[in-house]
Scaffold this motif. Structure first.
Motif, PDB file in Angstrom:
ATOM      1  N   TYR A   1     111.184   6.093 -50.436  1.00 31.58           N
ATOM      2  CA  TYR A   1     110.737   7.406 -49.963  1.00 31.58           C
ATOM      3  C   TYR A   1     109.288   7.352 -49.507  1.00 31.58           C
ATOM      4  O   TYR A   1     108.946   7.814 -48.417  1.00 31.58           O
ATOM      5  CB  TYR A   1     110.930   8.417 -51.087  1.00 31.58           C
TER       6      TYR A   1
ATOM      7  N   GLN B   1     107.720   7.762 -45.743  1.00 31.10           N
ATOM      8  CA  GLN B   1     106.724   8.778 -45.444  1.00 31.10           C
ATOM      9  C   GLN B   1     105.471   8.154 -44.840  1.00 31.10           C
ATOM     10  O   GLN B   1     104.898   8.664 -43.884  1.00 31.10           O
ATOM     11  CB  GLN B   1     106.318   9.533 -46.722  1.00 31.10           C
ATOM     12  N   SER B   2     105.041   7.037 -45.402  1.00 36.86           N
ATOM     13  CA  SER B   2     103.753   6.479 -45.003  1.00 36.86           C
ATOM     14  C   SER B   2     103.819   5.746 -43.673  1.00 36.86           C
ATOM     15  O   SER B   2     102.796   5.549 -43.029  1.00 36.86           O
ATOM     16  CB  SER B   2     103.251   5.525 -46.082  1.00 36.86           C
TER      17      SER B   2
ATOM     18  N   PRO C   1     103.177   9.170 -41.076  1.00 40.16           N
ATOM     19  CA  PRO C   1     102.901  10.385 -41.875  1.00 40.16           C
ATOM     20  C   PRO C   1     102.630  11.634 -41.030  1.00 40.16           C
ATOM     21  O   PRO C   1     101.562  12.222 -41.095  1.00 40.16           O
ATOM     22  CB  PRO C   1     101.673   9.976 -42.696  1.00 40.16           C
TER      23      PRO C   1
ATOM     24  N   ARG D   1     107.623  14.535 -41.844  1.00 39.78           N
ATOM     25  CA  ARG D   1     107.985  13.646 -42.946  1.00 39.78           C
ATOM     26  C   ARG D   1     107.316  14.068 -44.241  1.00 39.78           C
ATOM     27  O   ARG D   1     107.919  14.034 -45.308  1.00 39.78           O
ATOM     28  CB  ARG D   1     107.566  12.213 -42.619  1.00 39.78           C
ATOM     29  N   LEU D   2     106.062  14.473 -44.141  1.00 41.06           N
ATOM     30  CA  LEU D   2     105.334  14.814 -45.363  1.00 41.06           C
ATOM     31  C   LEU D   2     105.918  16.058 -46.010  1.00 41.06           C
ATOM     32  O   LEU D   2     105.884  16.218 -47.216  1.00 41.06           O
ATOM     33  CB  LEU D   2     103.843  15.025 -45.048  1.00 41.06           C
TER      34      LEU D   2
END
Lengths: 443, 326
Positions: free
Chosen positions: A227, A231-232, A235, A239-240
């Protein structure tokens, strides 16, 4: 032959014999000759008896049906998991061996199916194929506790050893399960599987180094790593904003509850490292650390060193007196011990653990000073297993009676306090009768 | 071998490394290893063996008048380099044992060099110690120093035979601290307050006593239960009291890499994080099962004697220390 327990309805004697007349079963009383019971030819089961002639007179023992079914199940599971023939053969051998054992021969069909799964699991581990027990449980659609129990028993009975499978090996297979590539989801949320795997592996390695992995179930950690990696890698606000729940729904993966806590723990570790990034001006918190994950992972070794050093200087600044106090009182014997420790401490500077001299000094300090009986070394160290940092407060029991010899005199009054008086006993007996009678009346 | 060279070697050894004789008596194997490491010139082991033996013999004929009168310090200080030397060996073994990939290989090399340098320097500094039978050698401290942590006993299970059949229904009726549910379990469960324990009393007269924190407390508790049964009117005796199991726990106060431990001690350990967070270590001698957790807490069980627990912990402590730093 005497048929036991039967009484002739005519004369009441129990002298009853089995008398087969023209292949018809009959029970006849010897004394009066009346037929007690007889089986009619029409009573024979349709299609012959359950036990066929060939089976009763078979010379060699045919493998039982459940064994054959079990072997088929093993083959099926190997095909689903796409395992090679070596693992399949090994699993089949183990299943044949285990099936004959008495703890697996007369058990429920479900248990036999779980046994098939465990054989596959053990074979995978022995042939270096990374797989978790969770995967097997979901394949069998069985309770993981049950699978675990059968696995332990099987290992003990077959007397085999399964080498340890590390989480970094399993993560690659785990990430493949996530349906998050461009063909499944929208452009903004899609991610290439290889890139995602690489980052997830790095995150899992970091988690392993900072004591998040040891002792915990691997699946929630892998889910958290995937996860955060996803996300990263990009970002953006889409996504965040997506929570773990929605992410699992999107990737068509079943969410694990502990994964939320693992995400928090992983973010905490990333924050600790993120603070050491020299080009970051703002304070690094749980919210904005995701953007920095790429940089943190790239330079994680250097950041670890820096973080440890910063922590050490911070600790030194906090209690310079404590260290001075404790050097004379340190009861640790020879100089060799601290000498060798210094050597190893200097040498392995890159890696994380607590600065040893520091914590040992402080431990001694605590035991002298505070009333708190358990010095919590976890809070003084930069990275520690979470179970130490958030230690449960144990109820302190009163210190036991000292110097018990075992042969002391036992006072009569003490023993009498454990025995009911006659009135009490009577009342108790009455009460029990009343309760039991009311219970039987209700039921 | 050349006589001249042999003589030269003897002069050398007597002048510089007299502790060869010490090593010879204590541990010939380790001396060979150390001399290999500290001496840069290559000599094969059989050669060395011959030399040390002859040097020993020669030493007995030497004039020992230059020795100080007081030999008490000598024996103790001579053990120090020996201890240090063997300790450094153990240190090396421990370093090698850690089969986990160390990121800092450079650091590893530095450690090795430093260790060998220490070996060499310590050998040169050691004082001379004769091998006369009169010299009392102080008992050497064990190679690895004691841990300083004592496991605390948490539970003792013992059994005793009261020697007469018992009427459980009667006991459950007459005793305040008893519970009896024949459908669930075929024994009376009795508890006393001091020492805080629980007993299972069976109709055959056998009894199991659990919950005591020491052997003496367990015995006292069992006697109290026997007295209660006696007071209730049964001819109870106190036969064959035996401690069946002891459980202890302690804290080493540093985190432990369970993954590493299971890799190097595979034949003894079982670590399945999906099933149980701790590592189950089955020690062979003494026969004790240890539950080792990542927090550093260790639970020891399966002992019949207190000494087994202490021995098991002293055995496991150096192993755990090896997994302290990754």
């Amino acid at each position: 032959m005497f048929a036991a327990g039967l009484k002739c309805p005519g004369c009441g004697s129990s002298n009853i014999v089995d008398d087969d007349l023209y292949c018809q079963a009959q029970l006849v009383c010897v004394d009066c000759g009346s037929v007690v019971s007889e089986g009619t030819l029409a009573d024979d089961p349709v299609g012959g008896t359950d036990v066929s002639y060939s089976r009763t007179t078979a010379v060699t023992k045919k493998p039982c049906l459940n064994l054959i079914k079990g072997l088929e199940r093993v083959k099926e599971m190997c095909r689903i998991l796409r395992l090679n023939s070596e693992i399949e053969d090994l699993a089949l051998t183990y299943f044949r061996q285990a099936y004959q054992q008495e703890s697996f021969i007369n058990v429920t069909l479900q248990r036999k199916e779980v046994l098939a799964g465990c054989c596959v699991y053990v074979s995978c581990r022995q042939r270096d194929w990374p797989i978790t027990l969770g995967t097997i449980s979901s394949l069998l659609d069985a309770d993981p506790t049950l699978v675990g129990g059968v696995y332990q028993e099987m290992i003990k009975i077959l007397n085999i050893q399964a080498p340890f499978v590390s989480i970094t090996d399993v993560i690659e297979a785990h990430v493949q399960e996530y349906k998050i590539s461009a063909q499944h989801v929208t452009e903004e949320l899609a991610e290439d599987s290889k890139v995602l795997t690489k980052r997830a592996v790095a995150l899992v390695e970091l988690a392993g180094d900072s004591w998040i992995v040891t002792g915990r179930r691997p699946l929630p950690i892998m889910m958290a790593a995937t996860y955060l990696a996803w996300q990263s890698l990009n970002p953006n606000k889409h996504r965040l904003k997506l929570s773990l729940d929605k992410f699992c729904h999107l990737a068509k993966v079943q969410k694990r509850k502990p994964a939320v806590m693992r995400i928090t723990e992983l973010k905490e570790v990333l924050c600790k490292l993120g603070r050491e990034l020299p080009w970051v001006r703002e304070t690094v918190t749980q919210d904005n650390v995701v953007r920095l994950v790429g940089d943190i992972l790239e330079h994680r070794h250097t950041l670890l060193t820096r973080a440890l050093r910063t922590h050490e200087t911070a600790m030194q600044a906090d209690c310079p007196q404590a260290s001075a106090l404790n050097s004379p009182t340190e009861e640790v014997t020879p100089s060799q011990r601290s000498e060798s420790r210094d050597q190893t401490a200097d040498a392995s500077s890159a890696l994380q653990l607590c600065p040893t001299d520091r914590t040992e000094n402080q431990e001694g300090d605590d035991s002298h000073q505070t009333e708190d009986p358990e010095p919590n070394w976890g809070v003084r160290v930069l990275f520690a297993p979470p179970c130490v940092v958030h230690a449960k407060r144990r109820r302190v029991e009163p210190p036991p009676v000292q110097n018990v010899t075992g042969d002391e005199e036992i006072s009569d009054s003490e023993i009498d306090s454990y025995i009911r008086t006659p009135q009490e006993a009577r009342a108790f007996a009455l009460m029990q009768k009343a309760v039991s009678s009311s219970g039987s009346g209700n039921s | 071998m050349d006589d001249l060279a042999l003589e030269r070697y003897f002069d050398d050894s007597i002048a510089n490394d007299p502790s060869y004789m010490v090593e010879e008596e204590l541990d010939l194997q380790s001396s060979l290893k150390q001399s290999h490491e500290s001496r840069t010139n290559s000599r094969n082991s059989s050669n060395l063996l011959g030399e040390t033996e002859t040097s020993g013999r020669l030493g007995n004929d030497l004039d020992l008048s230059f020795l100080p009168d007081d030999l008490g310090n000598q024996s103790s200080s001579s053990t120090v380099p020996a201890t240090a030397a063997t300790h450094q060996n153990a240190e090396l073994d421990v370093l090698e044992d850690r089969g986990i990939n160390l990121d800092n290989l450079h650091g590893m090399a530095v450690v090795k060099r430093q260790v060998t340098v220490n070996l060499g320097s310590e050998r040169n500094a050691s004082p001379f110690c004769p091998m006369t039978p009169m010299t009392p050698m102080t008992p050497m401290t064990p190679v690895t120093e004691k841990s300083g942590i004592i496991p605390q006993l948490q539970n003792i299970v013992s059994t005793v035979n009261l020697g007469c059949p018992l009427d459980l229904k009667f006991i459950a009726l007459q005793a305040r601290n008893a519970e009896y549910n024949p459908k669930r379990f075929a024994a009376v469960i009795m508890r006393i307050r001091e020492p805080r324990t629980t007993a299972l009393i069976f109709s055959s007269g056998k009894m199991v006593c659990t919950g005591a924190k020491s052997e003496e407390q367990s015995r006292l508790a069992a006697r109290k239960y026997a007295r209660v049964v006696q007071k209730l009117g049964f001819p109870a005796r106190f036969l064959d009291f035996k401690i069946q199991n002891m459980v202890a726990s302690c804290d080493v106060c540093f985190p432990i890499r369970l993954e590493g431990l299971v890799l190097t001690h595979q034949q003894f350990s079982s670590y399945e994080p999906e099933l149980f967070p701790g590592l189950i270590y089955r020690m062979v001698k003494p026969r004790i099962v240890l539950l080792i957790f990542v927090s550093g807490k260790v639970v020891l069980t399966g002992a019949k004697e207190r000494a087994e627990i202490y021995e098991a912990f002293e055995n496991i402590y150096p192993i755990l220390k090896g997994f302290r730093k990754q």
